[in-house]
Each structure stands twice: as structure tokens, then as C-alpha cells.
Scaffold this motif. Sequence first.
Motif, PDB file in Angstrom:
ATOM      1  N   ALA A 228       0.848  -1.191   0.000  1.00  0.00           N
ATOM      2  CA  ALA A 228       0.000   0.000   0.000  1.00  0.00           C
ATOM      3  C   ALA A 228       0.884   1.242   0.000  1.00  0.00           C
ATOM      4  N   LEU A 229       0.662   2.126  -0.971  1.00  0.00           N
ATOM      5  CA  LEU A 229       1.397   3.389  -1.069  1.00  0.00           C
ATOM      6  C   LEU A 229       0.517   4.498  -0.489  1.00  0.00           C
ATOM      7  N   VAL A 230       1.023   5.174   0.525  1.00  0.00           N
ATOM      8  CA  VAL A 230       0.237   6.168   1.250  1.00  0.00           C
ATOM      9  C   VAL A 230       0.621   7.574   0.799  1.00  0.00           C
ATOM     10  N   PHE A 231      -0.396   8.389   0.519  1.00  0.00           N
ATOM     11  CA  PHE A 231      -0.198   9.800   0.165  1.00  0.00           C
ATOM     12  C   PHE A 231      -1.090  10.637   1.085  1.00  0.00           C
ATOM     13  N   ARG A 232      -0.511  11.644   1.685  1.00  0.00           N
ATOM     14  CA  ARG A 232      -1.281  12.477   2.613  1.00  0.00           C
ATOM     15  C   ARG A 232      -1.514  13.863   2.021  1.00  0.00           C
ATOM     16  N   ALA A 233      -2.722  14.385   2.228  1.00  0.00           N
ATOM     17  CA  ALA A 233      -3.102  15.709   1.742  1.00  0.00           C
ATOM     18  C   ALA A 233      -2.184  16.772   2.362  1.00  0.00           C
ATOM     19  N   PRO A 234      -1.819  17.807   1.623  1.00  0.00           N
ATOM     20  CA  PRO A 234      -2.223  18.077   0.234  1.00  0.00           C
ATOM     21  C   PRO A 234      -1.244  17.545  -0.791  1.00  0.00           C
ATOM     22  N   HIS A 235      -0.293  16.716  -0.330  1.00  0.00           N
ATOM     23  CA  HIS A 235       0.789  16.268  -1.211  1.00  0.00           C
ATOM     24  C   HIS A 235       0.428  14.943  -1.891  1.00  0.00           C
ATOM     25  N   SER A 236      -0.620  14.988  -2.698  1.00  0.00           N
ATOM     26  CA  SER A 236      -1.030  13.824  -3.470  1.00  0.00           C
ATOM     27  C   SER A 236      -1.547  14.306  -4.809  1.00  0.00           C
ATOM     28  N   PHE A 237      -1.817  13.389  -5.705  1.00  0.00           N
ATOM     29  CA  PHE A 237      -2.282  13.777  -7.038  1.00  0.00           C
ATOM     30  C   PHE A 237      -3.575  14.576  -6.968  1.00  0.00           C
ATOM     31  N   THR A 238      -4.521  14.121  -6.146  1.00  0.00           N
ATOM     32  CA  THR A 238      -5.807  14.813  -6.043  1.00  0.00           C
ATOM     33  C   THR A 238      -5.805  15.923  -5.006  1.00  0.00           C
ATOM     34  N   GLY A 239      -4.760  15.984  -4.185  1.00  0.00           N
ATOM     35  CA  GLY A 239      -4.741  16.942  -3.090  1.00  0.00           C
ATOM     36  C   GLY A 239      -5.423  16.421  -1.838  1.00  0.00           C
ATOM     37  N   GLU A 240      -5.923  15.162  -1.889  1.00  0.00           N
ATOM     38  CA  GLU A 240      -6.597  14.541  -0.747  1.00  0.00           C
ATOM     39  C   GLU A 240      -5.722  13.416  -0.200  1.00  0.00           C
ATOM     40  N   ASN A 241      -6.129  12.850   0.936  1.00  0.00           N
ATOM     41  CA  ASN A 241      -5.509  11.612   1.388  1.00  0.00           C
ATOM     42  C   ASN A 241      -5.790  10.530   0.354  1.00  0.00           C
ATOM     43  N   ALA A 242      -4.824   9.646   0.148  1.00  0.00           N
ATOM     44  CA  ALA A 242      -4.987   8.612  -0.868  1.00  0.00           C
ATOM     45  C   ALA A 242      -4.130   7.405  -0.525  1.00  0.00           C
ATOM     46  N   VAL A 243      -4.594   6.241  -0.979  1.00  0.00           N
ATOM     47  CA  VAL A 243      -3.826   5.002  -0.871  1.00  0.00           C
ATOM     48  C   VAL A 243      -3.920   4.287  -2.211  1.00  0.00           C
TER      49      VAL A 243
END
Length: 459
Positions: free
Chosen positions: A75-90
Amino acid sequence: MPRSYFDRNTPIAALATPEGRSALAVVRTAGANAIELVARCFSNRQALLDAQGYQAVYGWFIDPSSGEYIDEVIALVFRAPHSFTGENAVEIMSHGSPAVVERILDVLYAQGFSPALHGEFSFRAFVQGKTDLVRAEAINELTHASCEAARHDALQRLSGALSRKLGEIRDLMVDLLADINAKLDYPEDEGPEESSRWLEIMHHARDALSVLIQSYPGGRLRQEGFLVVIAGRPNAGKSSLFNLFAREERAIVSPEPGTTRDWIETWISIGEFAVRLVDTAGLRSSQNMIEAEGVRRSQSLLERADVILYLVDGVAGLNDEDREFAAKHPEALLLWNKADLSRCLPAPEGWIALSAKDVRSFGEFENIVIDRLRSYARTTQKAGTLERQIRIASERQAGLLKQSDLALSQALEAYTAGAGLDLVALHIREAAEAIGEITGDIAADEVLERVFSTFCLGK
């Protein structure tokens, strides 16, 4: 009630890789509570919850309702706002079995995720200000790029080159509009130097628009590909040449005339270009209804072709039909086939001798075709160079650029005719707004939905 792109509070999930069997699959999720929802389905829940942005966490994807282990994942974790959509993402990397992907998605939906709409991840990136509409469209164009030239152009637009150029043009208009509005408020301050400068700005903006508008045919060709049609009389060797280009036995080769009753096509790359290559039915008069229909369809394709390859059997030589075709289509590449046979006649002036069955000499002929494609691409654009020019490939963008250019033209006509500055300002505002629609600074909701609905799922 169907979901809308503007339901931005809903967490979404979708397969980001192509459907079907593969070594790996990627399931994307996004939303304010995406990390917490995915953690419910993760064997090492706390590790996922504690993960920093841009961190990969190894574990097992499980069904929390039954405790069943579904697949070993990362699982690759991305935390807002530093993600493609600007939201939290996995993003969940699993094995690429359709059965595994289906179960993972079903479990995610059960936790509260909704199936993402086409292009919804890119839409969220746009509304969060992570990208503009031009660069968002470039993501879709890069996904569909079928050749090196299309990839290069789409990547250039994705990098922001087109957005910056459009921004420069719009800034000219906005600054000019502000200047004119100031003169409307204080008319006594207007002097001849303003008149000269305003005309210069409007002409400069129109020149920049013209360059982009003229780039559209070439950009569209690079994105959508060339239509290259192989034509000739029956038994000239068209199917052999088609197979040589395709690097496989796609068309039936037979000494019996009329074997190809309908056209056959394939998508290939020739040089840096995507090509829709078509092998047509032999051009001749026929009493056979099926063959006659094939000839009619061949003629229709020839009318739309970007490049025509016309073959003649070099052993049989030219007849009146060949001469008539060559005169009617002076842009066609005229090919003198069967040059490898000792009984082949010498190629007439203007004809290219070749053998549609000789793989060894094919490279030289293919280079001739590549040169013709490059030449044709250059004729579709009168400004810039094929390699360096910023091009557009979107019909939507081309239409709005023409709309902006028309409004600027009307502004120039009104100003030189001595019309009121309020009318001039109105036309300049229309021109600036058309550019704003291209970048998404000004865009109606239905336009945005229409644009993003053409994207792939997971994009």
C-alpha cells in the motif's frame, strides 16, 4: 440517484491499470478518510495509519467482515495536500488477477468507497488546483498516445508549456482590457501613443493565437495517427506489402485476383508516427456484387487517406487504369513491385522499384514512407518546427482558440473603424474568456463533466 463529479466528499476507488491478467494491478483510492477506510482492510492496520506521505507499507489485504486474506499487497500512502488529487490517498499494488482485483474493489466498496467516475481522480486534482484543464487533458492524451510523436507532444502539454503560452496570451488581453477600462473612466488621458500600443498588443496576441491554431492539424495527426492506404489493381502485391509493414501474416496472399474483397486494417508505428494501415480491394470493374462493393469502399478510403501507396505489378507493367490513377493522385507514392524478379520491367520515371516480399530491402523503402509522413505533417502547420513547436491536439481547444481569434479580430476592426472603446473592450473580454475556458479558469460544470468523462477509469 447517480453520483456527480461534484460530490467531492465521497471517497472513491477504481482500478488504475488495464483490466485483464497481468503481473501487477493498482487500485487507487482517494478521499479525506481514504487511509482510515483502507486500514480496516489491512493486516497491519496501525502501520498504515501511522505511515507518512510517500511511504510504502507491506501487508495483506483482508475482508474485515470475514477475516479472509485476499492477497499479499503493498500500500502506497499519500497524505493531503501532497497527493495527485490533493486529498488523502492510498494506492494498493496487488497481483494482477481479475479475481483478486474484483474482490479488493468489492471489499473497498463495502467499507464506504464509491466507484470512481471516468477521470474523477483528475477532476479532483483540477478542482483542488493541483493542475489546470490543459494539463489534465494532457494526462488523457498521454494515456492514449500510440506513437513517440504523440507521447512527446502530450508530455510537453503535461509539463505546462501550452498552459504557460496560453497564460501569456491571456495576460496580454487582460492587461489591455484594464488599460482600456481606465481610459473609459478618464478619457482625457488618452493619447496617440496608447492607440499605437493597443494595436501592437492586439496584433501580437492574434499572431500568437494563429501559431497555436495552425498547429492543430499536425497535433491531431500525431495524436490520432495517419491513414495510410495501400491501393492498386488486383494481384499487384498489396497484401504482401501490408504484411511486410505489419510484421505478420494478416492479409491473405494469393495469385488469384480479387482475393481481398474488403479492406483490412491494422494500427502500427512507422518511425515516430502512429499509422492506421489499410489494405484495400483491388481496383477494377467487376460484375461480382461483393467485389464491386469492396472497390467502392476502397475509393472512399482513398479520398480520406493522408498517404497513398499505389502498387503496380512490375512484370505486367502499366495500363490505362494505372496512368489514370497516377494522374488523379499526384501526391501518391507510386510503387513498382516485384523488382526482385528477372522478368520485371524497368521502373518508369517517378516510380519506386521494390519487392513487397523482400524483407532485406524493406528498411530503405520504409524510410521513404517516414519522410513522406514527416513532409505531410509539416504541410499541416505553417508556423514553428515539427520538433519544437507547442501543438494542440484537442478539438475543444482548437474551437476556443478560433473563437478568441475571431473576438480579437472584431476588436481590431472596431478600434480601427473608430468605434467606442466600450465595444472594443467587450470583444477583448470575449477573447480573454475563451482562453480562460481552455485552461479551466472559466468553465461551466457541464463542460467539465463532458471533458473528464472521456478519461479512463482510474485517471
